[in-house]
Write a protein that holds these residues in place. Structure first.
Motif, short mmCIF file in Angstrom:
data_model
loop_
_atom_site.label_atom_id
_atom_site.label_comp_id
_atom_site.label_asym_id
_atom_site.label_seq_id
_atom_site.Cartn_x
_atom_site.Cartn_y
_atom_site.Cartn_z
N TRP A 181 1.50 -18.38 -15.60
CA TRP A 181 1.79 -18.55 -14.03
C TRP A 181 -0.36 -17.54 -15.25
N LEU A 182 -0.94 -17.55 -13.92
CA LEU A 182 -2.34 -17.50 -13.71
C LEU A 182 -3.17 -17.08 -12.60
N PRO A 183 -2.79 -15.86 -12.23
CA PRO A 183 -3.14 -15.24 -10.94
C PRO A 183 -4.65 -14.87 -11.08
N GLU A 184 -5.76 -15.20 -10.01
CA GLU A 184 -6.32 -14.31 -9.94
C GLU A 184 -6.52 -13.38 -10.75
N ARG A 185 -8.15 -13.03 -10.48
CA ARG A 185 -7.60 -11.39 -11.93
C ARG A 185 -8.63 -10.71 -11.23
N SER A 186 -8.94 -9.13 -11.39
CA SER A 186 -9.91 -7.82 -10.64
C SER A 186 -10.75 -8.16 -10.73
N GLY A 187 -10.87 -8.19 -12.52
CA GLY A 187 -12.07 -8.48 -13.41
C GLY A 187 -12.81 -6.71 -13.26
N SER A 188 -11.57 -5.97 -12.96
CA SER A 188 -12.32 -4.72 -14.13
C SER A 188 -11.41 -4.65 -15.18
N SER A 189 -11.67 -2.48 -15.68
CA SER A 189 -11.17 -2.60 -16.57
C SER A 189 -8.82 -3.06 -16.97
N TRP A 190 -8.67 -2.12 -15.62
CA TRP A 190 -7.63 -2.66 -15.24
C TRP A 190 -6.48 -4.12 -15.17
N SER A 191 -7.40 -5.50 -14.69
CA SER A 191 -7.75 -6.11 -14.08
C SER A 191 -6.43 -6.78 -14.00
N THR A 192 -6.45 -6.51 -12.73
CA THR A 192 -4.66 -6.86 -12.17
C THR A 192 -5.25 -8.17 -11.25
N PRO A 193 -3.93 -8.24 -10.86
CA PRO A 193 -3.91 -9.71 -10.23
C PRO A 193 -3.61 -9.32 -8.62
N ALA A 194 -4.55 -8.26 -8.08
CA ALA A 194 -4.79 -7.69 -6.87
C ALA A 194 -4.69 -8.32 -5.91
N PRO A 195 -6.28 -9.26 -6.01
CA PRO A 195 -7.17 -10.17 -5.26
C PRO A 195 -5.86 -11.49 -4.97
N GLY A 196 -5.36 -12.30 -5.16
CA GLY A 196 -4.67 -13.00 -5.12
C GLY A 196 -3.40 -12.37 -4.17
N PHE A 197 -3.01 -11.14 -4.78
CA PHE A 197 -1.84 -9.95 -3.71
C PHE A 197 -2.50 -9.97 -1.96
N VAL A 198 -4.03 -9.97 -2.18
CA VAL A 198 -4.75 -9.28 -1.10
C VAL A 198 -4.76 -10.77 -0.51
N LYS A 199 -5.43 -11.53 -0.78
CA LYS A 199 -5.29 -13.03 -0.35
C LYS A 199 -3.87 -13.29 0.58
N LEU A 200 -2.95 -12.70 -0.28
CA LEU A 200 -1.33 -13.04 0.44
C LEU A 200 -0.59 -12.37 1.51
N ALA A 201 -1.38 -10.59 1.17
CA ALA A 201 -1.33 -10.03 2.83
C ALA A 201 -2.51 -10.68 3.66
N LEU A 202 -3.58 -11.34 3.66
CA LEU A 202 -4.28 -11.59 4.19
C LEU A 202 -3.74 -12.83 5.44
N PHE A 203 -2.48 -13.84 4.55
CA PHE A 203 -2.17 -14.52 5.61
C PHE A 203 -1.27 -13.89 6.31
N LEU A 204 -0.04 -12.84 5.19
CA LEU A 204 1.03 -12.91 5.80
C LEU A 204 0.55 -12.25 7.43
N GLY A 205 -0.72 -11.57 7.11
CA GLY A 205 -1.24 -10.24 8.44
C GLY A 205 -1.58 -11.16 9.57
N GLY A 206 -2.42 -12.68 8.56
CA GLY A 206 -2.91 -12.95 9.76
C GLY A 206 -2.07 -13.91 10.57
N LEU A 207 -1.16 -14.16 9.93
CA LEU A 207 0.01 -15.45 10.53
C LEU A 207 0.80 -13.84 11.58
N LEU A 208 0.71 -12.52 11.81
CA LEU A 208 1.96 -11.54 11.99
C LEU A 208 1.32 -12.24 13.57
N PHE A 209 -0.79 -11.49 13.42
CA PHE A 209 -1.15 -11.04 14.43
C PHE A 209 -1.10 -12.61 15.66
#
Length: 166
Positions: free
Chosen positions: A122-150
């Protein structure tokens, strides 16, 4: 009230708690950074992620609660028939916009969250911070789900307006 409205309103109440959690988290960061000289490496990234989620789902909440922005000064001057026409045009424009946003957010989610290497890693997009979480991909997923709900809330209101116009 539809299930979509109930979900949006329930998420809105959760969002209020998320903003409280963000304030407490950043308050804690200030205390440990300046009083104990022990800054966290996670507080700002988590606060940003939570805020993004909250803002993304906030639109559906405002629409379901019927508290979204309007130019009421102009709407109040219109007759009932013209007001319904303006509302229909507004909801149609919202449907088109949110349809495009949701589609684009899904495309970004695919690229940012659902990447698998040839070896099956699994190669998710990473934040690039010292923690380097896969947060950007999950934020994009939230944008999709939030947009769909809206989008679903707007469509439900549009269909209700069309039904009541007859």
């Amino acid at each position: 009230m539809s299930a979509i409205d109930r979900l949006s309103l329930w998420l809105g109440r959760i969002i209020a708690l998320v903003f409280l959690a963000i304030a407490l988290m950043l308050g804690w960061e200030v205390v440990v950074r300046y009083l104990f000289n022990a800054p966290t490496y996670w507080a700002h990234e988590i606060a940003g992620i939570l805020a993004a989620y909250a803002f993304v789902f906030g639109g559906a909440y405002c629409m379901a609660e019927n508290s979204h922005m309007r130019i009421t000064l102009l709407l109040e001057r219109l007759g009932p028939r013209a007001r319904k026409l303006v509302e229909a045009i507004s909801l149609l424009a919202g449907t088109i916009y949110l349809g495009g946003l949701t589609w684009a957010a899904w495309r970004m989610t695919e690229k940012g969250l659902f990447r698998i290497s040839a070896e099956g890693v699994w190669l998710p997009e990473r934040s690039g911070s010292s923690w380097s979480t896969p947060a950007p991909g999950f934020v994009k997923l939230a944008l999709f789900l939030g947009g769909l709900l809206f989008l679903l809330v707007v469509l439900r209101q549009f269909l209700r307006l069309l039904r009541n116009s007859r």
